[in-house]
Design a protein around this motif. Structure first.
Motif, PDB file in Angstrom:
ATOM      1  N   MET A   1       0.826  -1.201   0.000  1.00 47.50           N
ATOM      2  CA  MET A   1       0.000   0.000   0.000  1.00 47.50           C
ATOM      3  C   MET A   1       0.863   1.254   0.000  1.00 47.50           C
ATOM      4  SD  MET A   1      -3.147  -1.228   2.355  1.00 47.50           S
ATOM      5  CE  MET A   1      -4.224  -0.094   1.540  1.00 47.50           C
ATOM      6  N   THR A   2       0.427   2.249  -0.787  1.00 45.70           N
ATOM      7  CA  THR A   2       1.146   3.518  -0.869  1.00 45.70           C
ATOM      8  C   THR A   2       0.221   4.666  -0.499  1.00 45.70           C
ATOM      9  OG1 THR A   2       0.575   3.834  -3.197  1.00 45.70           O
ATOM     10  CG2 THR A   2       2.636   2.691  -2.722  1.00 45.70           C
ATOM     11  N   GLU A   3       0.849   5.754  -0.087  1.00 47.02           N
ATOM     12  CA  GLU A   3       0.099   6.965   0.235  1.00 47.02           C
ATOM     13  C   GLU A   3      -0.539   7.536  -1.029  1.00 47.02           C
ATOM     14  OE1 GLU A   3       2.145   9.141   3.913  1.00 47.02           O
ATOM     15  OE2 GLU A   3       3.415   9.040   2.131  1.00 47.02           O
ATOM     16  N   PRO A   4      -1.536   8.400  -0.870  1.00 44.89           N
ATOM     17  CA  PRO A   4      -2.164   9.011  -2.045  1.00 44.89           C
ATOM     18  C   PRO A   4      -1.145   9.798  -2.872  1.00 44.89           C
ATOM     19  CG  PRO A   4      -3.402   9.526  -0.053  1.00 44.89           C
ATOM     20  CD  PRO A   4      -2.163   8.817   0.373  1.00 44.89           C
ATOM     21  N   GLY A   5      -1.241   9.676  -4.186  1.00 49.27           N
ATOM     22  CA  GLY A   5      -0.381  10.437  -5.082  1.00 49.27           C
ATOM     23  C   GLY A   5       0.963   9.820  -5.391  1.00 49.27           C
ATOM     24  N   VAL A   6       1.278   8.678  -4.814  1.00 45.84           N
ATOM     25  CA  VAL A   6       2.560   8.029  -5.070  1.00 45.84           C
ATOM     26  C   VAL A   6       2.430   7.176  -6.331  1.00 45.84           C
ATOM     27  CG1 VAL A   6       4.232   6.341  -4.221  1.00 45.84           C
ATOM     28  CG2 VAL A   6       3.236   7.999  -2.656  1.00 45.84           C
TER      29      VAL A   6
ATOM     30  N   THR B   1      -3.873   0.340  -2.811  1.00 39.99           N
ATOM     31  CA  THR B   1      -3.276  -0.987  -2.879  1.00 39.99           C
ATOM     32  C   THR B   1      -2.644  -1.110  -4.254  1.00 39.99           C
ATOM     33  OG1 THR B   1      -4.989  -1.873  -1.424  1.00 39.99           O
ATOM     34  CG2 THR B   1      -3.689  -3.461  -2.690  1.00 39.99           C
ATOM     35  N   VAL B   2      -1.320  -1.211  -4.295  1.00 44.61           N
ATOM     36  CA  VAL B   2      -0.618  -1.251  -5.581  1.00 44.61           C
ATOM     37  C   VAL B   2      -0.178  -2.664  -5.957  1.00 44.61           C
ATOM     38  CG1 VAL B   2       0.155   1.138  -5.497  1.00 44.61           C
ATOM     39  CG2 VAL B   2       1.589  -0.649  -4.491  1.00 44.61           C
ATOM     40  N   GLY B   3      -0.403  -3.617  -5.080  1.00 45.46           N
ATOM     41  CA  GLY B   3      -0.051  -4.982  -5.427  1.00 45.46           C
ATOM     42  C   GLY B   3      -0.140  -5.921  -4.246  1.00 45.46           C
ATOM     43  N   PHE B   4       0.096  -7.182  -4.549  1.00 49.67           N
ATOM     44  CA  PHE B   4       0.136  -8.235  -3.547  1.00 49.67           C
ATOM     45  C   PHE B   4       1.428  -9.010  -3.759  1.00 49.67           C
ATOM     46  CE2 PHE B   4      -4.293  -7.389  -4.432  1.00 49.67           C
ATOM     47  CZ  PHE B   4      -4.827  -7.235  -3.161  1.00 49.67           C
ATOM     48  N   ILE B   5       2.063  -9.392  -2.671  1.00 53.64           N
ATOM     49  CA  ILE B   5       3.320 -10.132  -2.736  1.00 53.64           C
ATOM     50  C   ILE B   5       3.204 -11.358  -1.833  1.00 53.64           C
ATOM     51  CG2 ILE B   5       5.784 -10.063  -2.160  1.00 53.64           C
ATOM     52  CD1 ILE B   5       5.176  -8.373  -4.543  1.00 53.64           C
ATOM     53  N   SER B   6       3.618 -12.508  -2.331  1.00 51.33           N
ATOM     54  CA  SER B   6       3.704 -13.719  -1.513  1.00 51.33           C
ATOM     55  C   SER B   6       5.149 -13.867  -1.067  1.00 51.33           C
ATOM     56  CB  SER B   6       3.293 -14.949  -2.320  1.00 51.33           C
ATOM     57  OG  SER B   6       1.950 -14.866  -2.673  1.00 51.33           O
ATOM     58  N   ALA B   7       5.327 -14.019   0.234  1.00 55.11           N
ATOM     59  CA  ALA B   7       6.682 -14.137   0.771  1.00 55.11           C
ATOM     60  C   ALA B   7       6.634 -14.834   2.124  1.00 55.11           C
ATOM     61  CB  ALA B   7       7.313 -12.754   0.923  1.00 55.11           C
ATOM     62  N   ALA B   8       7.798 -15.328   2.545  1.00 54.98           N
ATOM     63  CA  ALA B   8       7.897 -16.027   3.826  1.00 54.98           C
ATOM     64  C   ALA B   8       7.853 -15.063   5.008  1.00 54.98           C
ATOM     65  CB  ALA B   8       9.170 -16.857   3.876  1.00 54.98           C
ATOM     66  N   ASN B   9       8.348 -13.828   4.801  1.00 60.03           N
ATOM     67  CA  ASN B   9       8.353 -12.841   5.883  1.00 60.03           C
ATOM     68  C   ASN B   9       8.360 -11.433   5.271  1.00 60.03           C
ATOM     69  OD1 ASN B   9      11.088 -12.277   5.148  1.00 60.03           O
ATOM     70  ND2 ASN B   9      11.761 -13.941   6.502  1.00 60.03           N
ATOM     71  N   LEU B  10       8.342 -10.438   6.126  1.00 58.17           N
ATOM     72  CA  LEU B  10       8.264  -9.048   5.673  1.00 58.17           C
ATOM     73  C   LEU B  10       9.491  -8.641   4.855  1.00 58.17           C
ATOM     74  CD1 LEU B  10       6.874  -6.288   5.636  1.00 58.17           C
ATOM     75  CD2 LEU B  10       7.941  -5.832   7.848  1.00 58.17           C
ATOM     76  N   ASP B  11      10.678  -9.045   5.309  1.00 54.84           N
ATOM     77  CA  ASP B  11      11.908  -8.695   4.578  1.00 54.84           C
ATOM     78  C   ASP B  11      11.883  -9.235   3.154  1.00 54.84           C
ATOM     79  OD1 ASP B  11      12.926  -7.350   6.766  1.00 54.84           O
ATOM     80  OD2 ASP B  11      13.990  -9.104   7.535  1.00 54.84           O
TER      81      ASP B  11
ATOM     82  N   ASP C   1       9.163   8.372  -0.814  1.00 56.63           N
ATOM     83  CA  ASP C   1       7.911   7.645  -1.037  1.00 56.63           C
ATOM     84  C   ASP C   1       8.101   6.149  -0.784  1.00 56.63           C
ATOM     85  OD1 ASP C   1       6.591   9.983  -1.735  1.00 56.63           O
ATOM     86  OD2 ASP C   1       6.976   9.723  -3.880  1.00 56.63           O
ATOM     87  N   ALA C   2       9.254   5.630  -1.176  1.00 60.54           N
ATOM     88  CA  ALA C   2       9.538   4.202  -0.990  1.00 60.54           C
ATOM     89  C   ALA C   2       9.599   3.848   0.493  1.00 60.54           C
ATOM     90  CB  ALA C   2      10.839   3.829  -1.675  1.00 60.54           C
ATOM     91  N   ARG C   3      10.061   4.766   1.317  1.00 56.88           N
ATOM     92  CA  ARG C   3      10.137   4.509   2.763  1.00 56.88           C
ATOM     93  C   ARG C   3       8.749   4.456   3.398  1.00 56.88           C
ATOM     94  NH1 ARG C   3      14.020   8.569   2.512  1.00 56.88           N
ATOM     95  NH2 ARG C   3      16.059   7.682   2.144  1.00 56.88           N
ATOM     96  N   ASN C   4       7.765   5.083   2.762  1.00 59.71           N
ATOM     97  CA  ASN C   4       6.418   5.139   3.318  1.00 59.71           C
ATOM     98  C   ASN C   4       5.483   4.071   2.754  1.00 59.71           C
ATOM     99  OD1 ASN C   4       7.012   7.305   5.001  1.00 59.71           O
ATOM    100  ND2 ASN C   4       6.610   8.780   3.382  1.00 59.71           N
ATOM    101  N   ILE C   5       5.996   3.151   1.968  1.00 57.43           N
ATOM    102  CA  ILE C   5       5.180   2.041   1.485  1.00 57.43           C
ATOM    103  C   ILE C   5       4.956   1.076   2.639  1.00 57.43           C
ATOM    104  CG2 ILE C   5       5.157   0.040  -0.040  1.00 57.43           C
ATOM    105  CD1 ILE C   5       6.561   1.724  -2.131  1.00 57.43           C
ATOM    106  N   LYS C   6       3.713   0.647   2.799  1.00 54.32           N
ATOM    107  CA  LYS C   6       3.399  -0.295   3.886  1.00 54.32           C
ATOM    108  C   LYS C   6       3.103  -1.662   3.306  1.00 54.32           C
ATOM    109  CE  LYS C   6       1.879   2.951   7.251  1.00 54.32           C
ATOM    110  NZ  LYS C   6       1.410   3.042   8.559  1.00 54.32           N
ATOM    111  N   PHE C   7       3.617  -2.665   3.992  1.00 55.99           N
ATOM    112  CA  PHE C   7       3.353  -4.050   3.650  1.00 55.99           C
ATOM    113  C   PHE C   7       2.489  -4.613   4.772  1.00 55.99           C
ATOM    114  CE2 PHE C   7       7.096  -2.893   1.386  1.00 55.99           C
ATOM    115  CZ  PHE C   7       7.043  -3.605   0.188  1.00 55.99           C
TER     116      PHE C   7
END
Length: 157
Positions: free
Chosen positions: A9-14, A107-117, A23-29
């Motif tokens: 998820m990204t903030e509005p306008g990104v 919501t700009v996408g979905f990612i499948s991963a084992a952990n947040l990193d 902007d990349a630092r403010n992306i939430k997973f």
């Protein structure tokens, strides 16, 4: 190894096409799925995540369940409360993403991963590849049949 799905998820306008460092630092997973913290401390968890409407809704549900417990007996009411808390914990990720969407996050996408990193690495690797004009292979697009998507056990609008 069990993979989890993360909302990106990204903030509005990104824009991902012109992604800046700040902007990349403010992306939430946001991990979709069960949250132990939401099960053990649902009210504190919702306050910590600044989800005010979720907090009020859960509080109202618990108050209503107290009246149900008095009407049907403490055993039945306690069982219903435990089920409600488990349902809340299972939908914690969706509730978190819903709260962000109410604040105009995208919501700009979905990612499948084992952990947040790993989710962050996969996402930013994908973004860097699309920036360098290397397109990811895309499969056929499913037909759009409704304005309502089903995620987990709840309806997302």
């Amino acid at each position: 190894m069990q993979l989890a799905v993360y909302y990106v998820m990204t903030e509005p306008g990104v824009s991902l096409d012109h992604l800046k460092d700040e902007d990349a630092r403010n992306i939430k997973f946001v991990k979709d799925g069960f949250s132990w913290w939401a099960m053990l401390f649902p009210l504190l968890w919702s306050l910590y995540n600044r989800m005010w409407l979720v907090f009020l809704g859960y509080l109202a549900a618990i108050i209503a369940l107290v009246f149900v417990a008095e009407a049907f007996g403490s055993t039945t009411g306690g069982f219903i409360t435990v089920l409600a808390t488990l349902f809340f914990a299972m939908e914690a990720g969706f509730l978190k993403s819903w709260s962000l969407r109410r604040k105009n996050w995208q919501t700009v996408g979905f990612i499948s991963a084992a952990n947040l990193d790993e989710a962050e690495i996969r996402f930013f690797d994908r973004v860097s590849k699309t920036k360098s004009k290397v397109r990811l292979p895309q499969g056929p697009v499913a037909p759009h049949t409704s304005d309502t998507d089903v995620v987990g056990m709840t309806l997302k609008r």
